[in-house]
Design an enzyme around this catalytic site. Structure first.
Site, PDB file in Angstrom:
ATOM      1  N   CYS A   5      -0.546  55.450 114.681  1.00  0.00           N
ATOM      2  CA  CYS A   5      -0.952  55.894 116.016  1.00  0.00           C
ATOM      3  C   CYS A   5      -0.118  57.109 116.400  1.00  0.00           C
ATOM      4  O   CYS A   5       1.110  57.032 116.482  1.00  0.00           O
ATOM      5  CB  CYS A   5      -0.774  54.764 117.031  1.00  0.00           C
ATOM      6  SG  CYS A   5      -0.946  55.335 118.741  1.00  0.00           S
ATOM      7  N   ASP A  31      -0.430  67.551 127.543  1.00  0.00           N
ATOM      8  CA  ASP A  31      -1.586  67.531 126.653  1.00  0.00           C
ATOM      9  C   ASP A  31      -1.649  68.858 125.909  1.00  0.00           C
ATOM     10  O   ASP A  31      -1.505  69.915 126.517  1.00  0.00           O
ATOM     11  CB  ASP A  31      -2.863  67.299 127.478  1.00  0.00           C
ATOM     12  CG  ASP A  31      -4.052  66.939 126.603  1.00  0.00           C
ATOM     13  OD1 ASP A  31      -4.431  67.746 125.733  1.00  0.00           O
ATOM     14  OD2 ASP A  31      -4.604  65.843 126.787  1.00  0.00           O
ATOM     15  N   ASN A  88      -9.775  57.014 129.850  1.00  0.00           N
ATOM     16  CA  ASN A  88     -11.065  56.842 129.186  1.00  0.00           C
ATOM     17  C   ASN A  88     -11.002  55.658 128.230  1.00  0.00           C
ATOM     18  O   ASN A  88      -9.998  55.467 127.539  1.00  0.00           O
ATOM     19  CB  ASN A  88     -11.413  58.109 128.400  1.00  0.00           C
ATOM     20  CG  ASN A  88     -11.786  59.270 129.303  1.00  0.00           C
ATOM     21  OD1 ASN A  88     -12.474  59.072 130.299  1.00  0.00           O
ATOM     22  ND2 ASN A  88     -11.329  60.464 128.968  1.00  0.00           N
ATOM     23  N   GLY A  94     -15.598  59.367 125.974  1.00  0.00           N
ATOM     24  CA  GLY A  94     -14.958  60.432 125.209  1.00  0.00           C
ATOM     25  C   GLY A  94     -13.541  60.113 124.787  1.00  0.00           C
ATOM     26  O   GLY A  94     -12.799  61.016 124.414  1.00  0.00           O
ATOM     27  N   HIS A 101      -3.851  55.730 127.535  1.00  0.00           N
ATOM     28  CA  HIS A 101      -3.193  56.904 128.129  1.00  0.00           C
ATOM     29  C   HIS A 101      -3.925  57.328 129.385  1.00  0.00           C
ATOM     30  O   HIS A 101      -5.147  57.224 129.475  1.00  0.00           O
ATOM     31  CB  HIS A 101      -3.090  58.063 127.125  1.00  0.00           C
ATOM     32  CG  HIS A 101      -4.390  58.517 126.521  1.00  0.00           C
ATOM     33  ND1 HIS A 101      -5.065  57.789 125.566  1.00  0.00           N
ATOM     34  CD2 HIS A 101      -5.126  59.639 126.717  1.00  0.00           C
ATOM     35  CE1 HIS A 101      -6.171  58.454 125.200  1.00  0.00           C
ATOM     36  NE2 HIS A 101      -6.235  59.571 125.902  1.00  0.00           N
ATOM     37  N   HIS A 103      -4.525  60.495 131.916  1.00  0.00           N
ATOM     38  CA  HIS A 103      -4.458  61.934 132.131  1.00  0.00           C
ATOM     39  C   HIS A 103      -4.078  62.204 133.585  1.00  0.00           C
ATOM     40  O   HIS A 103      -4.708  61.671 134.493  1.00  0.00           O
ATOM     41  CB  HIS A 103      -5.830  62.577 131.894  1.00  0.00           C
ATOM     42  CG  HIS A 103      -6.418  62.347 130.539  1.00  0.00           C
ATOM     43  ND1 HIS A 103      -6.347  63.280 129.534  1.00  0.00           N
ATOM     44  CD2 HIS A 103      -7.103  61.289 130.024  1.00  0.00           C
ATOM     45  CE1 HIS A 103      -6.960  62.811 128.457  1.00  0.00           C
ATOM     46  NE2 HIS A 103      -7.423  61.605 128.721  1.00  0.00           N
TER      47      HIS A 103
END
Lengths: 115, 115
Positions: A5, A31, A88, A94, A101, A103
């Site tokens: 991972c 990111d 997500n 997506g 996680h 965002h």
């Protein structure tokens, strides 16, 4: 930790990332493909694939991930101008990395609608 | 509870809503202006304005809101097809109701980018 991972490896310091916050439970880093002026990912250090596995985590840990997201937004200077927190889960969303996680997106007006 | 907060009044049963989940800490109900095939709002019963006030809440309560969101997604049949969890904070995000709420969006492919 899951050795295959990418986010577990960032937590462990095995893969470079611009880390903006880290404690024994939570890590936040920029990111590498930003979708807004500010785009930071906030993750539990413990590996779970997505929110679908939320019940496997201590609720207090999940809450501390959210509190860290708010801290990160404040330190990035977007607490007052505004920001969006997104996670997500699964194909329709997506989701690409299968480590839960969140965002943190901000620094400019964000698009609507959400769906 | 804030008597002029529409979401507090939904929690209290003073304003009608299609409630899909409720316990002593969390309430979930259908968004009346859906932005996806499935669009549910999940909120802490306790009033805080946004994620900026996350530190005022017990981390375990925040975590239970996320776990309830995952439960709601599963019960709506979108856990496997996928969904997005979103909370907006402040002007750049388009936040309109100032009671912390998480959007659960799914049932169709969701738009990208996120910002």
């Amino acid at each position: 930790m899951s050795s295959d991972c990418i986010f577990c490896r960032i937590v462990a310091g095995e893969i470079p990332a611009t880390i903006v916050y880290q404690d024994d439970q939570v890590t936040a880093f920029k990111d590498i493909q930003p979708q807004a002026t500010v785009h930071i990912l906030v993750i539990p250090n413990q590996h779970v694939a997505s929110l679908n596995e939320a019940d496997r985590l201590d609720p207090a840990l999940l809450g501390r991930v959210l509190q860290a997201a708010a801290t990160v937004a404040r330190e990035a200077g977007i607490a007052e101008s505004g920001y969006r927190l997104v996670t997500n889960t699964g194909p329709d969303s997506g989701q690409t990395v299968h480590h839960l996680h969140f965002h943190v997106l901000g620094g400019n007006p964000l698009r609507l609608p959400l769906g």
